[in-house]
Write a protein that holds these residues in place. Structure first.
Motif, mmCIF file in Angstrom:
data_model
loop_
_atom_site.group_PDB
_atom_site.id
_atom_site.type_symbol
_atom_site.label_atom_id
_atom_site.label_comp_id
_atom_site.label_asym_id
_atom_site.label_seq_id
_atom_site.Cartn_x
_atom_site.Cartn_y
_atom_site.Cartn_z
ATOM 1 N N MET A 235 1.904 -11.624 -4.153
ATOM 2 C CA MET A 235 3.224 -11.070 -4.455
ATOM 3 C C MET A 235 4.270 -12.115 -4.819
ATOM 4 N N ASP A 236 4.095 -13.347 -4.327
ATOM 5 C CA ASP A 236 5.048 -14.402 -4.655
ATOM 6 C C ASP A 236 4.562 -15.306 -5.779
ATOM 7 N N ASP A 237 3.441 -14.946 -6.366
ATOM 8 C CA ASP A 237 2.910 -15.720 -7.481
ATOM 9 C C ASP A 237 3.708 -15.410 -8.748
ATOM 10 N N PRO A 238 4.070 -16.403 -9.558
ATOM 11 C CA PRO A 238 4.865 -16.161 -10.771
ATOM 12 C C PRO A 238 4.249 -15.144 -11.726
ATOM 13 N N SER A 239 2.923 -15.035 -11.730
ATOM 14 C CA SER A 239 2.271 -14.102 -12.651
ATOM 15 C C SER A 239 2.004 -12.741 -12.022
ATOM 16 N N PHE A 240 2.593 -12.491 -10.849
ATOM 17 C CA PHE A 240 2.318 -11.254 -10.120
ATOM 18 C C PHE A 240 2.542 -10.006 -10.968
ATOM 19 N N GLY A 241 3.657 -9.952 -11.662
ATOM 20 C CA GLY A 241 3.984 -8.758 -12.429
ATOM 21 C C GLY A 241 3.334 -8.689 -13.795
ATOM 22 N N SER A 242 2.465 -9.639 -14.097
ATOM 23 C CA SER A 242 1.814 -9.660 -15.412
ATOM 24 C C SER A 242 0.534 -8.836 -15.393
ATOM 25 N N LEU A 243 0.674 -7.563 -15.088
ATOM 26 C CA LEU A 243 -0.485 -6.683 -15.033
ATOM 27 C C LEU A 243 -0.795 -6.146 -16.420
ATOM 28 N N GLY A 244 -2.050 -6.185 -16.775
ATOM 29 C CA GLY A 244 -2.456 -5.717 -18.089
ATOM 30 C C GLY A 244 -2.669 -4.220 -18.156
ATOM 31 N N CYS A 245 -1.798 -3.443 -17.482
ATOM 32 C CA CYS A 245 -1.908 -1.988 -17.496
ATOM 33 C C CYS A 245 -0.508 -1.398 -17.329
ATOM 34 N N SER A 246 -0.384 -0.084 -17.512
ATOM 35 C CA SER A 246 0.937 0.548 -17.434
ATOM 36 C C SER A 246 1.094 1.460 -16.220
ATOM 37 N N ARG A 247 0.015 1.673 -15.449
ATOM 38 C CA ARG A 247 0.095 2.557 -14.292
ATOM 39 C C ARG A 247 -0.651 1.953 -13.108
ATOM 40 N N VAL A 248 -0.091 2.127 -11.913
ATOM 41 C CA VAL A 248 -0.722 1.635 -10.689
ATOM 42 C C VAL A 248 -0.601 2.712 -9.612
ATOM 43 N N LEU A 249 -1.706 2.960 -8.926
ATOM 44 C CA LEU A 249 -1.709 3.832 -7.750
ATOM 45 C C LEU A 249 -2.135 2.987 -6.551
ATOM 46 N N VAL A 250 -1.275 2.931 -5.538
ATOM 47 C CA VAL A 250 -1.597 2.213 -4.310
ATOM 48 C C VAL A 250 -1.789 3.244 -3.202
ATOM 49 N N CYS A 251 -2.950 3.211 -2.553
ATOM 50 C CA CYS A 251 -3.248 4.114 -1.441
ATOM 51 C C CYS A 251 -3.218 3.334 -0.134
ATOM 52 N N VAL A 252 -2.461 3.838 0.844
ATOM 53 C CA VAL A 252 -2.392 3.207 2.156
ATOM 54 C C VAL A 252 -2.732 4.244 3.217
ATOM 55 N N ALA A 253 -3.072 3.755 4.420
ATOM 56 C CA ALA A 253 -3.371 4.631 5.553
ATOM 57 C C ALA A 253 -2.386 4.322 6.672
ATOM 58 N N GLU A 254 -1.889 5.371 7.323
ATOM 59 C CA GLU A 254 -0.819 5.224 8.310
ATOM 60 C C GLU A 254 -1.141 4.198 9.390
ATOM 61 N N ASN A 255 -2.371 4.168 9.878
ATOM 62 C CA ASN A 255 -2.727 3.305 11.002
ATOM 63 C C ASN A 255 -3.503 2.054 10.599
ATOM 64 N N ASP A 256 -3.406 1.680 9.347
ATOM 65 C CA ASP A 256 -4.073 0.477 8.837
ATOM 66 C C ASP A 256 -3.139 -0.717 8.998
ATOM 67 N N ILE A 257 -3.624 -1.809 9.587
ATOM 68 C CA ILE A 257 -2.760 -2.985 9.760
ATOM 69 C C ILE A 257 -2.384 -3.608 8.424
ATOM 70 N N LEU A 258 -3.093 -3.242 7.359
ATOM 71 C CA LEU A 258 -2.751 -3.770 6.034
ATOM 72 C C LEU A 258 -1.727 -2.896 5.303
ATOM 73 N N LYS A 259 -1.332 -1.791 5.909
ATOM 74 C CA LYS A 259 -0.392 -0.880 5.247
ATOM 75 C C LYS A 259 0.906 -1.566 4.811
ATOM 76 N N PRO A 260 1.575 -2.381 5.665
ATOM 77 C CA PRO A 260 2.833 -2.995 5.225
ATOM 78 C C PRO A 260 2.683 -3.829 3.961
ATOM 79 N N ARG A 261 1.537 -4.479 3.791
ATOM 80 C CA ARG A 261 1.322 -5.271 2.573
ATOM 81 C C ARG A 261 1.197 -4.372 1.350
ATOM 82 N N GLY A 262 0.557 -3.208 1.519
ATOM 83 C CA GLY A 262 0.455 -2.264 0.415
ATOM 84 C C GLY A 262 1.816 -1.745 -0.006
ATOM 85 N N LEU A 263 2.671 -1.459 0.983
ATOM 86 C CA LEU A 263 4.032 -1.002 0.677
ATOM 87 C C LEU A 263 4.833 -2.108 -0.002
#
Length: 316
Positions: A235-263
């Motif tokens: 997320m802090d990498d300079p090229s982070f926003g250089s995605l070669g697509c126009s749509r992104v779906l991020v799926c998170v789970a309420e009790n997943d310790i990785l959820k805050p990173r997904g948000l």
């Protein structure tokens, strides 16, 4: 007295056990199932070598009664870069279900695992697989199923956990190394394996838990600079926003310790100047990669439909 060869260096349940002599005993992804006709969904699958150099394989899935060109999904399995395979029952069953639900062609990528093959092997293999898939864009690739049925104007990358990490980085690489005739329409990141040295907001702060995740990352990537490495914390990498697509779906789970990173990923992407559309789906009351272990539950069915609908948004 126990020999040094059999002494345990790292016990990491439920994933693996590492011994001092370098051997690893894996507990996940050790069972594999062959490709073929799935009796539940009538989806057909086939294994094909995508890299002669590393002897790595993809598993291709074709829906029943496939006709004409269909959306193409390139999928990267999870497992912390250390366990699992595209050929395990877990991933084979999930891809069969998704291909049937969405009526798409899917290519499930197997890649070399750490610690025997430390990072960046997984990223290198994944990009080799993407390039191999892209070689079919003009209908003259080595695999006739892709020549006949894959719509290269509507391609999505997806993965869960470490596989979601791979999907993100492959999408960024698409902007740096253009592939002829290959339109990446979107990416689906499920419970993405991103991390960082400092806790984010309500992210878990227990030092023992954070150390465990740090240890797993260092095992996969011994030469890393740490948990703020761009591979694990993009997320802090300079090229982070250089995605070669126009749509992104991020799926998170309420009790997943990785959820805050997904948000956080969603927030940062919206602020990056990327300009595409970001969707978020949260599964209430669920744990990390629940949909793989409880595919019959209501939340898993809802998630499967959401992903299928997202992939099909790009249909002409």
């Amino acid at each position: 007295m126990e020999s040094s060869a059999s002494e345990i260096l790292l016990d990491f349940p439920p994933m693996f056990r590492l011994f001092k002599d370098g051997r690893i005993e894996r507990f996940l992804g050790t069972e594999i199932v062959p490709p073929g006709l799935d009796p539940k969904t009538n989806v057909e699958s086939k294994d094909v070598v995508y890299s002669q150099e590393t002897a790595q394989i993809v598993r291709i899935y074709i829906p029943p009664n496939a006709a004409g060109k269909l959306p193409l999904l390139v999928y990267f399995h999870g497992g912390g870069f250390c366990v699992e395979t595209a050929f395990s029952p877990t991933y084979h069953n999930y891809l069969n279900a998704l291909v049937a639900e969405a009526n798409i062609v899917a290519v499930s990528v197997d890649y070399r695992l750490a610690p025997e093959h430390p990072i960046p092997a997984a990223y290198d293999d994944s990009w080799d697989a993407v390039k191999w898939v892209a070689s079919h864009f003009d209908g003259n690739g080595p695999e006739e199923l892709l020549n006949r049925h894959a719509d290269f104007n509507n391609v999505c990358f997806s993965g869960d956990s470490a596989g979601a990490n791979l999907a993100h980085h492959m999408a960024v690489k698409m902007t740096k190394e253009k592939l002829d005739g290959f339109n990446l329409a979107g990416i689906v990141l499920t419970h993405p394996y991103f991390w960082g040295k400092a806790p984010l907001g309500n992210e878990i702060k227990d030092p023992a838990v954070r150390e465990k995740i740090d240890v797993l990352w260092r095992l996969a990537y011994p030469t890393t600079c740490g948990s703020d490495d761009q591979w694990i914390n993009p997320m802090d990498d300079p090229s982070f926003g250089s995605l070669g697509c126009s749509r992104v779906l991020v799926c998170v789970a309420e009790n997943d310790i990785l959820k805050p990173r997904g948000l956080y990923y969603c927030e940062k992407l919206k602020q990056s100047g990327w300009g595409g559309e970001v969707e978020l789906m949260e599964s209430p009351g669920e744990e990390h990669v629940f949909h793989l272990h409880k595919p019959g539950c209501e939340n898993a069915a809802a998630k499967l439909k959401k992903v299928a609908d997202f992939i099909n948004q790009g249909k002409a």
